[in-house]
Scaffold this motif. Sequence first.
Motif, PDB file in Angstrom:
ATOM      1  N   VAL A   1       0.856  -1.187   0.000  1.00  0.00           N
ATOM      2  CA  VAL A   1       0.000   0.000   0.000  1.00  0.00           C
ATOM      3  C   VAL A   1       0.887   1.232   0.000  1.00  0.00           C
ATOM      4  CG1 VAL A   1      -1.828   1.246   1.195  1.00  0.00           C
ATOM      5  CG2 VAL A   1      -1.746  -1.260   1.331  1.00  0.00           C
ATOM      6  N   ASP A   2       0.714   2.086  -0.982  1.00  0.00           N
ATOM      7  CA  ASP A   2       1.512   3.311  -1.070  1.00  0.00           C
ATOM      8  C   ASP A   2       3.004   2.997  -1.008  1.00  0.00           C
ATOM      9  OD1 ASP A   2       1.655   6.123  -1.322  1.00  0.00           O
ATOM     10  OD2 ASP A   2       1.926   6.366   0.836  1.00  0.00           O
ATOM     11  N   GLY A   3       3.396   1.862  -1.622  1.00  0.00           N
ATOM     12  CA  GLY A   3       4.797   1.455  -1.657  1.00  0.00           C
ATOM     13  C   GLY A   3       5.277   0.727  -0.416  1.00  0.00           C
ATOM     14  N   GLU A   4       4.415   0.545   0.589  1.00  0.00           N
ATOM     15  CA  GLU A   4       4.781  -0.104   1.854  1.00  0.00           C
ATOM     16  C   GLU A   4       4.202  -1.523   1.885  1.00  0.00           C
ATOM     17  OE1 GLU A   4       6.707  -0.209   5.494  1.00  0.00           O
ATOM     18  OE2 GLU A   4       6.425   1.730   4.472  1.00  0.00           O
ATOM     19  N   LEU A   5       5.059  -2.525   2.117  1.00  0.00           N
ATOM     20  CA  LEU A   5       4.584  -3.897   2.229  1.00  0.00           C
ATOM     21  C   LEU A   5       4.053  -4.124   3.640  1.00  0.00           C
ATOM     22  CD1 LEU A   5       4.286  -6.590   0.719  1.00  0.00           C
ATOM     23  CD2 LEU A   5       6.521  -7.258   1.645  1.00  0.00           C
ATOM     24  N   LEU A   6       2.757  -4.358   3.745  1.00  0.00           N
ATOM     25  CA  LEU A   6       2.096  -4.495   5.039  1.00  0.00           C
ATOM     26  C   LEU A   6       1.702  -5.929   5.302  1.00  0.00           C
ATOM     27  CD1 LEU A   6      -0.352  -1.433   5.003  1.00  0.00           C
ATOM     28  CD2 LEU A   6       1.834  -1.607   6.198  1.00  0.00           C
ATOM     29  N   ARG A   7       1.885  -6.332   6.555  1.00  0.00           N
ATOM     30  CA  ARG A   7       1.399  -7.618   7.064  1.00  0.00           C
ATOM     31  C   ARG A   7       0.426  -7.339   8.196  1.00  0.00           C
ATOM     32  NH1 ARG A   7       6.829  -7.915   6.091  1.00  0.00           N
ATOM     33  NH2 ARG A   7       7.566  -9.596   4.724  1.00  0.00           N
ATOM     34  N   PRO A   8      -0.331  -8.345   8.635  1.00  0.00           N
ATOM     35  CA  PRO A   8      -1.234  -8.127   9.777  1.00  0.00           C
ATOM     36  C   PRO A   8      -0.484  -7.614  11.001  1.00  0.00           C
ATOM     37  CG  PRO A   8      -1.769 -10.190   8.674  1.00  0.00           C
ATOM     38  CD  PRO A   8      -0.502  -9.692   8.039  1.00  0.00           C
ATOM     39  N   GLY A   9      -1.139  -6.740  11.749  1.00  0.00           N
ATOM     40  CA  GLY A   9      -0.534  -6.202  12.962  1.00  0.00           C
ATOM     41  C   GLY A   9      -0.032  -4.785  12.824  1.00  0.00           C
ATOM     42  N   ARG A  10      -0.183  -4.186  11.644  1.00  0.00           N
ATOM     43  CA  ARG A  10       0.225  -2.803  11.418  1.00  0.00           C
ATOM     44  C   ARG A  10      -0.887  -2.041  10.722  1.00  0.00           C
ATOM     45  NH1 ARG A  10       6.302  -2.250   8.917  1.00  0.00           N
ATOM     46  NH2 ARG A  10       7.440  -2.143  10.889  1.00  0.00           N
ATOM     47  N   LEU A  11      -1.002  -0.769  11.067  1.00  0.00           N
ATOM     48  CA  LEU A  11      -1.926   0.134  10.382  1.00  0.00           C
ATOM     49  C   LEU A  11      -1.088   1.208   9.692  1.00  0.00           C
ATOM     50  CD1 LEU A  11      -5.228   1.619  11.607  1.00  0.00           C
ATOM     51  CD2 LEU A  11      -3.388   3.215  11.062  1.00  0.00           C
ATOM     52  N   LEU A  12      -1.413   1.505   8.454  1.00  0.00           N
ATOM     53  CA  LEU A  12      -0.748   2.568   7.710  1.00  0.00           C
ATOM     54  C   LEU A  12      -1.709   3.743   7.595  1.00  0.00           C
ATOM     55  CD1 LEU A  12       1.671   3.622   6.067  1.00  0.00           C
ATOM     56  CD2 LEU A  12       0.614   2.598   4.030  1.00  0.00           C
ATOM     57  N   TYR A  13      -1.365   4.853   8.277  1.00  0.00           N
ATOM     58  CA  TYR A  13      -2.164   6.069   8.207  1.00  0.00           C
ATOM     59  C   TYR A  13      -1.695   6.898   7.022  1.00  0.00           C
ATOM     60  CZ  TYR A  13      -4.141  10.602   9.436  1.00  0.00           C
ATOM     61  OH  TYR A  13      -4.808  11.792   9.404  1.00  0.00           O
ATOM     62  N   LEU A  14      -2.658   7.382   6.218  1.00  0.00           N
ATOM     63  CA  LEU A  14      -2.336   8.019   4.942  1.00  0.00           C
ATOM     64  C   LEU A  14      -2.650   9.501   4.898  1.00  0.00           C
ATOM     65  CD1 LEU A  14      -3.839   5.121   2.849  1.00  0.00           C
ATOM     66  CD2 LEU A  14      -1.398   5.667   2.972  1.00  0.00           C
TER      67      LEU A  14
ATOM     68  N   LEU B   1      -5.443   5.549  -4.392  1.00  0.00           N
ATOM     69  CA  LEU B   1      -4.429   4.797  -3.656  1.00  0.00           C
ATOM     70  C   LEU B   1      -4.036   3.567  -4.462  1.00  0.00           C
ATOM     71  CD1 LEU B   1      -2.883   4.537  -0.924  1.00  0.00           C
ATOM     72  CD2 LEU B   1      -4.760   3.071  -0.157  1.00  0.00           C
ATOM     73  N   HIS B   2      -2.732   3.355  -4.611  1.00  0.00           N
ATOM     74  CA  HIS B   2      -2.247   2.175  -5.326  1.00  0.00           C
ATOM     75  C   HIS B   2      -2.040   1.034  -4.344  1.00  0.00           C
ATOM     76  CE1 HIS B   2      -0.235  -0.239  -8.372  1.00  0.00           C
ATOM     77  NE2 HIS B   2       0.701  -0.503  -7.473  1.00  0.00           N
ATOM     78  N   VAL B   3      -2.665  -0.107  -4.631  1.00  0.00           N
ATOM     79  CA  VAL B   3      -2.483  -1.312  -3.824  1.00  0.00           C
ATOM     80  C   VAL B   3      -2.141  -2.461  -4.752  1.00  0.00           C
ATOM     81  CG1 VAL B   3      -4.081  -0.554  -2.019  1.00  0.00           C
ATOM     82  CG2 VAL B   3      -4.932  -1.956  -3.890  1.00  0.00           C
ATOM     83  N   THR B   4      -1.370  -3.418  -4.243  1.00  0.00           N
ATOM     84  CA  THR B   4      -1.054  -4.622  -4.999  1.00  0.00           C
ATOM     85  C   THR B   4      -0.622  -5.707  -4.033  1.00  0.00           C
ATOM     86  OG1 THR B   4       0.159  -5.500  -6.916  1.00  0.00           O
ATOM     87  CG2 THR B   4       1.398  -4.093  -5.394  1.00  0.00           C
ATOM     88  N   SER B   5      -0.540  -6.940  -4.538  1.00  0.00           N
ATOM     89  CA  SER B   5      -0.054  -8.067  -3.743  1.00  0.00           C
ATOM     90  C   SER B   5       0.532  -9.108  -4.673  1.00  0.00           C
ATOM     91  CB  SER B   5      -1.185  -8.669  -2.905  1.00  0.00           C
ATOM     92  OG  SER B   5      -0.721  -9.772  -2.154  1.00  0.00           O
ATOM     93  N   ALA B   6       1.719  -9.601  -4.319  1.00  0.00           N
ATOM     94  CA  ALA B   6       2.369 -10.622  -5.143  1.00  0.00           C
ATOM     95  C   ALA B   6       1.784 -12.000  -4.890  1.00  0.00           C
ATOM     96  CB  ALA B   6       3.871 -10.633  -4.868  1.00  0.00           C
ATOM     97  N   SER B   7       1.321 -12.251  -3.650  1.00  0.00           N
ATOM     98  CA  SER B   7       0.844 -13.587  -3.295  1.00  0.00           C
ATOM     99  C   SER B   7      -0.590 -13.590  -2.774  1.00  0.00           C
ATOM    100  CB  SER B   7       1.762 -14.196  -2.223  1.00  0.00           C
ATOM    101  OG  SER B   7       1.882 -13.340  -1.104  1.00  0.00           O
ATOM    102  N   GLY B   8      -1.258 -12.450  -2.835  1.00  0.00           N
ATOM    103  CA  GLY B   8      -2.643 -12.366  -2.390  1.00  0.00           C
ATOM    104  C   GLY B   8      -2.759 -11.901  -0.946  1.00  0.00           C
ATOM    105  N   GLY B   9      -3.712 -11.046  -0.679  1.00  0.00           N
ATOM    106  CA  GLY B   9      -3.911 -10.554   0.679  1.00  0.00           C
ATOM    107  C   GLY B   9      -5.242  -9.834   0.807  1.00  0.00           C
ATOM    108  N   ARG B  10      -5.650  -9.614   2.039  1.00  0.00           N
ATOM    109  CA  ARG B  10      -6.879  -8.877   2.341  1.00  0.00           C
ATOM    110  C   ARG B  10      -6.535  -7.715   3.259  1.00  0.00           C
ATOM    111  NH1 ARG B  10     -11.431 -12.559   2.500  1.00  0.00           N
ATOM    112  NH2 ARG B  10     -12.810 -10.854   3.223  1.00  0.00           N
ATOM    113  N   CYS B  11      -7.244  -6.614   3.094  1.00  0.00           N
ATOM    114  CA  CYS B  11      -7.043  -5.469   3.984  1.00  0.00           C
ATOM    115  C   CYS B  11      -8.338  -4.697   4.115  1.00  0.00           C
ATOM    116  CB  CYS B  11      -5.910  -4.567   3.493  1.00  0.00           C
ATOM    117  SG  CYS B  11      -6.188  -3.817   1.871  1.00  0.00           S
TER     118      CYS B  11
END
Length: 325
Positions: free
Chosen positions: A220-233, A240-250
């Motif tokens: 998200v916004d160039g930041e690779l996020l995993r569960p347990g973190r919130l990215l405030y924008l 907003l640009h989002v992507t996932s190489a292996s699949g994810g939910r947010c």
Amino acid sequence: MSNREAQRFETVCVSETSDGPVHELVEGRDVPISKTNLVNRTLPHRDRRMVGAWCFVDTYGPDAVITMPGMRVPAHPHIGLQTVSWLLEGTIEHRDSLGSHQMVQPGELNLMTAGHGIAHSEESPQERPPRLHGAQLWVALPEHARHVEPRFEHVVDLPRLRLGDVTVTVIVGELAGEASPARVHSPLVGADLDVAGPAQVPLQVDFEHAVVVTSGQVEVDGELLRPGRLLYLGTGRDRLHVTSASGGRCLLLGGEPFDEEILMWWNFVGRTHEEIVEARERWMGELAGGFAGEQVRFGAVPGFTGAPLAAPALPTSRLRPRGRR
């Protein structure tokens, strides 16, 4: 869901928002809500108290609830907020003092408006899927709506749309021209993003936004996020640009910056020390009196077997304002 943190301090949130886009990581913390259940809490946090009217974000699981007792949060009270229950896997049984009894399933919304007072319970039913995975969020009610009559909504037919390689479910509010039928009381958005690849997600430019990952990994916004973190924008973004190489939910959370001070203590969202004290006294009085008489504010939860939660002791000092940061 009940706030079961051992250190129960008051939180007063004020609208100290950034003017324009920012990129601010918030580390969640693990919080026990029962003897067997942990959640990860990203809001409220010492560095970021609110995102729009969103004031509380818990994510949990995936937990193996066949070999464990599952979720069991006894009857407890709320004022001044809405609870948003959202599941990725499993089932939760909801009961409340209005007499509502509802099984929460993945992809369906449970929205409970506490208003001036309600009590509810949440637990894994006896017959249940093998895993439980989801989120519980609170929305602070603005002044004009915080004393409304309590109500409960269960919404099955939520709007879904495709943006690039992302499937979007609009849980509350509006996104990309699609609006949830759920009733909210301030301008906000809450959406589930199932990310299989890149997409541009349109945003309302005058909202502040944040993203919290519930499963897998999402960039998200160039930041690779995993569960347990919130990215405030911050504010000022139209996409907003989002992507996932292996699949994810947010979850994408946003809203108009909330311009009222709110005081959070235990399961209450109020404005003053006196209001919190009065709500606690009323709940404890109802526990002692068996939810009988004309002064019932929260009420019993029909069908729940077990003792309701007692309110924790108030701090010895007066509950007082604290900054958002």
